[in-house]
Design an enzyme around this catalytic site. Structure first.
Site, PDB file in Angstrom:
ATOM      1  CB  SER A   1      67.594  20.716   7.007  1.00  0.00           C
ATOM      2  OG  SER A   1      67.600  19.254   7.413  1.00  0.00           O
TER       3      SER A   1
ATOM      4  CE  LYS B   1      59.273  22.248   9.490  1.00  0.00           C
ATOM      5  NZ  LYS B   1      59.259  21.162   8.794  1.00  0.00           N
TER       6      LYS B   1
ATOM      7  CB  THR C   1      61.486  18.643  13.038  1.00  0.00           C
ATOM      8  OG1 THR C   1      61.914  19.730  12.088  1.00  0.00           O
ATOM      9  CG2 THR C   1      60.293  17.998  12.219  1.00  0.00           C
TER      10      THR C   1
ATOM     11  CG  HIS D   1      57.781  16.666   7.497  1.00  0.00           C
ATOM     12  ND1 HIS D   1      58.287  16.744   8.779  1.00  0.00           N
ATOM     13  CD2 HIS D   1      58.677  16.671   6.438  1.00  0.00           C
ATOM     14  CE1 HIS D   1      59.779  16.930   8.525  1.00  0.00           C
ATOM     15  NE2 HIS D   1      59.936  16.464   7.092  1.00  0.00           N
TER      16      HIS D   1
ATOM     17  CE1 TYR E   1      63.285  16.073  11.081  1.00  0.00           C
ATOM     18  CE2 TYR E   1      65.386  15.948   9.788  1.00  0.00           C
ATOM     19  CZ  TYR E   1      63.816  16.029   9.884  1.00  0.00           C
ATOM     20  OH  TYR E   1      63.114  16.388   8.496  1.00  0.00           O
TER      21      TYR E   1
HETATM   22  C1  FMN Z   1      62.649  17.954  -0.099  1.00  0.00           C
HETATM   23  C2  FMN Z   1      62.218  18.199   1.266  1.00  0.00           C
HETATM   24  C3  FMN Z   1      62.845  17.897   2.474  1.00  0.00           C
HETATM   25  C4  FMN Z   1      62.521  18.233   3.606  1.00  0.00           C
HETATM   26  N1  FMN Z   1      63.462  18.157   4.540  1.00  0.00           N
HETATM   27  C5  FMN Z   1      62.956  18.555   5.939  1.00  0.00           C
HETATM   28  C6  FMN Z   1      64.001  18.597   7.134  1.00  0.00           C
HETATM   29  O1  FMN Z   1      65.262  18.173   6.738  1.00  0.00           O
HETATM   30  N2  FMN Z   1      63.640  18.971   8.169  1.00  0.00           N
HETATM   31  C7  FMN Z   1      62.381  19.424   8.368  1.00  0.00           C
HETATM   32  O2  FMN Z   1      62.001  19.760   9.663  1.00  0.00           O
HETATM   33  N3  FMN Z   1      61.386  19.363   7.290  1.00  0.00           N
HETATM   34  C8  FMN Z   1      61.821  19.286   6.294  1.00  0.00           C
HETATM   35  N4  FMN Z   1      60.918  19.160   5.090  1.00  0.00           N
HETATM   36  C9  FMN Z   1      59.556  19.862   5.392  1.00  0.00           C
HETATM   37  C10 FMN Z   1      59.805  21.207   5.053  1.00  0.00           C
HETATM   38  O3  FMN Z   1      60.302  21.997   6.249  1.00  0.00           O
HETATM   39  C11 FMN Z   1      58.123  21.861   5.212  1.00  0.00           C
HETATM   40  O4  FMN Z   1      57.562  21.371   6.344  1.00  0.00           O
HETATM   41  C12 FMN Z   1      57.412  21.642   3.815  1.00  0.00           C
HETATM   42  O5  FMN Z   1      58.323  21.804   2.859  1.00  0.00           O
HETATM   43  C13 FMN Z   1      56.326  22.549   3.739  1.00  0.00           C
HETATM   44  O6  FMN Z   1      55.653  22.380   2.525  1.00  0.00           O
HETATM   45  P1  FMN Z   1      55.729  22.945   1.237  1.00  0.00           P
HETATM   46  O7  FMN Z   1      57.002  22.420   0.577  1.00  0.00           O
HETATM   47  O8  FMN Z   1      54.323  22.591   0.657  1.00  0.00           O
HETATM   48  O9  FMN Z   1      56.044  24.489   1.457  1.00  0.00           O
HETATM   49  C14 FMN Z   1      61.449  19.006   3.987  1.00  0.00           C
HETATM   50  C15 FMN Z   1      60.436  19.164   2.801  1.00  0.00           C
HETATM   51  C16 FMN Z   1      60.753  18.679   1.656  1.00  0.00           C
HETATM   52  C17 FMN Z   1      59.928  19.069   0.277  1.00  0.00           C
END
Ligand code: FMN
Length: 390
Positions: free
Chosen positions: A107, A252, A156, A276, A130
């Site tokens: 990330s 994404k 994203t 997300h 981002y």
């Molecule tokens: C704690 C946390 C932080 C996240 N940070 C980002 C991020 O920095 N960039 C991003 O594109 N998605 C981020 N996401 C979304 C994840 O990439 C992903 O889309 C999501 O976790 C998928 O769902 P799941 O947790 O049910 O597998 C984050 C998700 C979580 C749970």
């Protein structure tokens, strides 16, 4: 050490071990958390069709995602602040993914920097960007990812503004944690976590501190981050980013058929059907329910991947059977990491692989690429275009 047989076992250990602020940060959705819960529950609504008396020897979960060999179609999703869930978290997760033969996505909002992760891994990892207001910072960030050997850019698109997650506001989420009476009382019960954190220098957003103008410490960083997500992001900017990146690109955060068609026009290699993890627009559909409509619309023009709600190998099987060419896990690997560091991420991957492989066998399929809707029993009206007016 308890016997770990599923991802939920890891989640329980993770909850015990990790400060509340970071557990809550991961284990939350926005507003009422309807979409966060739907993501998981909608997977459970799909049933599997058992088949018997089919030769089940020589099974394989190996395939490709955007032309890259993977031991199973499960990448690690980009997760901000992974290095707060466990000391040096991004490096540990990347190493576990590399050893298992699946992609790791770093990330923008990681604790370990791009260069640091590159130094501690051998194979190229994927980098998630981002789109930020500071274009100069954004450009340098992509140059750094290129220089560090990242082959694949994940853009994203669903975070032009940050979804409201009540728990983070109430907990005063920050990296490293702000010391308040409540956080000190909670940290006092998380001694192993604290000792490991004291033993590492990686406690700030490594891609940002010292690289963004006027951000030298944690206090500057909070203000910078909040103003930086760019609300003016539009498709033209994404078109340009795809064109400028010399390598593979994945977009994404696609949750709509029209957006999927527009994403194809950018020339990207794949899209991720994603909400997300239920952290942005609460009330939006779950990824698994919109997947078939998006596959029908663009599946022959672009690789369609999916995340949000995947907690088991059976979920992976269901997504692949509905036409996805790859899946991502966010929380499922965070549970493993928070519970047991690198070994815990490996455990998550082993558990998911075993569930996928055994369930494939019992569904009468030998190869992950052969999974198809006939392996499933899907509730009537599950498909969004059949349940709602489009
Ligand atoms: C704690 C946390 C932080 C996240 N940070 C980002 C991020 O920095 N960039 C991003 O594109 N998605 C981020 N996401 C979304 C994840 O990439 C992903 O889309 C999501 O976790 C998928 O769902 P799941 O947790 O049910 O597998 C984050 C998700 C979580 C749970």
């Amino acid at each position: 050490m308890p016997v770990i047989t599923n991802v939920d076992d890891l989640k329980k250990i993770y909850k015990r071990r990790t400060p509340k602020m970071f557990y809550d940060y991961a284990e939350t959705g926005s507003w009422t958390e309807q979409t966060f819960h739907d993501n998981v529950n909608d997977f459970a609504d799909i049933r599997l069709r058992q088949k018997v008396a089919i030769d089940m020897s020589g099974r394989s979960t190996a395939t490709q995602m955007i032309g890259q060999d993977v031991s199973m179609p499960v990448a690690l999703a980009p997760v901000g602040m992974t290095g707060m869930q466990h000391a040096d978290g991004e490096i540990k997760a990347a190493r576990a993914a590399e050893a298992f033969g699946v992609p790791f996505t770093l990330s923008t909002m990681s604790i370990c920097s791009i260069e640091d992760v590159a130094e501690h891994t051998t194979n190229p990892f994927w980098f998630q960007v981002y789109v930020l207001r500071d274009e100069d910072f954004n450009r340098r960030l992509l140059d750094r990812a290129k220089a560090a050997g990242c082959t694949t850019l994940v853009i994203t698109a669903d975070l032009q503004i940050l979804g409201q997650r009540h728990k983070d506001l109430k907990n005063g989420l920050s990296a490293p944690p702000k010391l308040t009476l409540a956080s000190i009382a909670n940290l006092a019960t998380k001694v192993p976590w604290g000792l490991e954190m004291l033993g590492t220098k990686r406690r700030f957003f490594g891609n940002i501190v010292g690289h963004a103008k006027n951000v030298e410490n944690a206090a500057d960083l909070g203000a910078w981050t909040h103003e930086q997500f760019d609300p003016t992001l539009d498709w033209k900017r994404i078109d340009k980013m795809v064109k400028d990146w010399d390598g593979k690109v994945i977009i994404k955060g696609i949750l709509d058929v029209e957006d999927a068609k527009r994403a194809v026009k950018t020339g990207a290699d794949a899209i991720i059907v994603s909400n997300h993890g239920g952290r942005q627009l609460d009330g939006a559909v779950s990824s698994i329910r919109i997947l078939s409509d998006i596959v029908d619309a663009v599946g022959d023009k672009i690789e369609v991947h999916i995340d949000s709600g995947i907690r088991s190998g059976q979920d992976v099987l269901k997504a692949m059977a509905l036409g996805a060419k790859g899946t991502y896990i966010g929380r499922a690997f965070i549970y493993g990491l928070g519970a047991m560091g690198q070994e815990g991420v490996t455990k998550t991957l082993e558990v998911i692989h075993k569930e996928l492989d055994m369930s494939m066998a019992l569904c009468g399929e030998q190869h992950v690429d052969n999974l198809n809707p006939n392996n499933l029993l899907i509730p009537k009206d599950f498909k969004i275009s059949e349940a709602y007016d489009f």
